[in-house]
Design an enzyme around this catalytic site. Structure first.
Site, mmCIF file in Angstrom:
data_model
loop_
_atom_site.group_PDB
_atom_site.id
_atom_site.type_symbol
_atom_site.label_atom_id
_atom_site.label_comp_id
_atom_site.label_asym_id
_atom_site.label_seq_id
_atom_site.Cartn_x
_atom_site.Cartn_y
_atom_site.Cartn_z
ATOM 1 N N LEU A 1 91.028 48.505 -4.165
ATOM 2 C CA LEU A 1 90.127 49.650 -4.326
ATOM 3 C C LEU A 1 89.155 49.786 -3.154
ATOM 4 O O LEU A 1 88.238 50.609 -3.199
ATOM 5 C CB LEU A 1 89.347 49.534 -5.642
ATOM 6 C CG LEU A 1 90.186 49.681 -6.914
ATOM 7 C CD1 LEU A 1 89.305 49.572 -8.150
ATOM 8 C CD2 LEU A 1 90.949 50.996 -6.918
ATOM 9 N N GLY B 1 86.381 56.804 -6.155
ATOM 10 C CA GLY B 1 85.807 58.141 -6.099
ATOM 11 C C GLY B 1 84.332 58.192 -6.415
ATOM 12 O O GLY B 1 83.688 59.238 -6.237
ATOM 13 N N LYS B 2 83.742 57.067 -6.852
ATOM 14 C CA LYS B 2 82.348 57.124 -7.292
ATOM 15 C C LYS B 2 81.376 57.370 -6.147
ATOM 16 O O LYS B 2 80.366 58.063 -6.317
ATOM 17 C CB LYS B 2 81.976 55.844 -8.037
ATOM 18 C CG LYS B 2 81.988 54.562 -7.201
ATOM 19 C CD LYS B 2 81.612 53.362 -8.071
ATOM 20 C CE LYS B 2 81.637 52.057 -7.293
ATOM 21 N NZ LYS B 2 81.298 50.907 -8.153
ATOM 22 N N TYR C 1 82.646 31.645 -2.986
ATOM 23 C CA TYR C 1 82.202 32.720 -3.873
ATOM 24 C C TYR C 1 80.989 32.316 -4.699
ATOM 25 O O TYR C 1 80.789 31.144 -4.963
ATOM 26 C CB TYR C 1 83.339 33.116 -4.822
ATOM 27 C CG TYR C 1 84.508 33.783 -4.174
ATOM 28 C CD1 TYR C 1 84.444 34.295 -2.883
ATOM 29 C CD2 TYR C 1 85.728 33.904 -4.851
ATOM 30 C CE1 TYR C 1 85.542 34.910 -2.295
ATOM 31 C CE2 TYR C 1 86.821 34.528 -4.274
ATOM 32 C CZ TYR C 1 86.724 35.021 -2.992
ATOM 33 O OH TYR C 1 87.819 35.625 -2.419
ATOM 34 N N LEU D 1 87.885 53.752 -3.256
ATOM 35 C CA LEU D 1 89.020 54.479 -3.823
ATOM 36 C C LEU D 1 88.837 54.822 -5.302
ATOM 37 O O LEU D 1 89.722 55.416 -5.906
ATOM 38 C CB LEU D 1 90.307 53.683 -3.612
ATOM 39 C CG LEU D 1 90.790 53.650 -2.151
ATOM 40 C CD1 LEU D 1 91.870 52.608 -1.952
ATOM 41 C CD2 LEU D 1 91.288 55.035 -1.718
ATOM 42 N N GLY E 1 85.565 49.704 -3.852
ATOM 43 C CA GLY E 1 85.157 50.810 -4.706
ATOM 44 C C GLY E 1 85.297 52.184 -4.092
ATOM 45 O O GLY E 1 85.152 53.197 -4.786
#
Length: 343
Positions: A233, A240-241, A53, A238, A236
């Protein structure tokens, strides 16, 4: 915060684990430390990182995340934190990590590097980031025998980790991005050879990827291996953005080539339907997706990632949400129609 045992170990971990793969790329050191401070204050005692990472990984950023976690950890009472990291598997186009190799010397070099960067003498959990053998991962959905190759064997891996456990450098071992066969084989070999037993598996689990329920759920139930769920998510999707604005700032716009599985048409359609369910039930879509993951009986701890304290607060708050039977039935109906589009 609710705590549970980490797999079959005696270690108590929070139901939420703070993931750190944005530290050093999307988040500065100060921002990372602020997230870690808030998480600890909220009762999160479980931190997950990796030598590779931040993600997406690169030769320029490799190891930055562990360094950031390490400068925070040195100021904390070590026994308050359950710390997990990962050793990178064999090359997946990342030859800048020890030449893309994965063998006994690589594992030993990796743990020494991680301990140095994290400024600690030991890790509570050390995970194999992805399998050494040929196995479909990261969006691949079918096993391909034509991709067979020589790989560092499971027994040989376990013998190295046994040495590290005996030396006090790690307490427990886990796998990641593994299959049902892999979990069972690690357990079988460990029992036969008297070697360390894996405690956990870190795999994707979300409304858009429930493939864990296709075999691994039973395997883990019967063996006690704990699931550390990541990707709740779906990068991202999930939240909704992206449905509202395809160019919204986030991982999928910053790194469009990083994980194409989250950009499939079926993913977009399923995510749109899950958002509709959330809105109709008066729920924030991201919190509904997290609440669903938190409530799965087979999840040991859910790894959450955030790029802001506001996102972190929302993720923590979702732990108090209980989805009713109607909401769950509507979620299952979408899943039945569009199963696992992000697998």
């Amino acid at each position: 915060m609710k705590k549970t045992k980490l797999g079959t170990t005696r270690i108590d971990v929070s139901a939420i684990c703070l993931g750190t793969m944005t530290f050093g790329q999307q988040n500065t050191e100060a921002e990372g430390h602020a997230q870690l401070d808030r998480a600890l204050a909220a009762g999160i005692n479980f931190i997950d990182t990796a030598e590779m990472y931040p993600a997406p990984p690169s030769a320029e950023t490799y190891t930055r995340t562990e360094q950031i976690v390490g400068t925070w950890l040195k100021k904390q009472p070590r026994d308050r934190v359950v710390l997990a990291s990962k050793v990178a598997g064999p090359s997946r186009g990342r030859d800048w990590i020890r030449g893309g190799r994965y063998d006994a010397d690589c594992i030993r070099a990796a743990i020494e590097g991680s301990l140095r960067r994290l400024q600690t003498d030991y890790l509570d959990l050390y995970q194999i980031h992805w399998p050494a053998r040929n196995v479909p991962v990261f969006g691949q959905t079918r096993f391909d025998p034509a991709q067979e190759r020589e790989a560092f064997g499971i027994e040989e891996q376990l013998r190295v980790f046994d040495d590290l456990i005996r030396a006090g450098k790690i307490r427990h071992l886990g796998v990641s991005n593994e299959s049902a066969y892999g979990v069972m084989e690690f357990l079988r070999v460990a029992e036969k050879a008297g070697l360390p037993r894996i405690a956990t598996i870190q795999n994707a689990c979300s409304l858009l990827n429930r493939s864990f329920e296709q075999a691994l759920d039973e395997v883990c139930f019967r063996t006690g291996v704990g699931l550390l769920a990541y990707g709740a998510l779906a990068a991202g999707q999930l939240s909704g953005k992206y449905a509202r604005d395809a160019g919204a700032p986030g991982r999928l716009t910053l790194f469009p080539q990083w994980s194409p599985r989250y950009m499939r048409g079926s993913v977009l359609e399923a995510a749109r339907r899950y958002e509709e369910i959330a809105r109709s039930r008066g729920l924030d879509p991201a919190q509904m997706a997290l609440a669903w993951c938190y409530s799965r009986w087979y999840v040991n701890s859910t790894i959450i990632g955030a790029t802001s304290l506001q996102q972190l607060e929302a993720a923590i708050g979702a732990l108090d949400i209980r989805l009713d039977d109607e909401t769950l039935a509507r979620i299952d109906a979408v899943h039945a129609e569009i199963p696992n589009p992000a697998q």
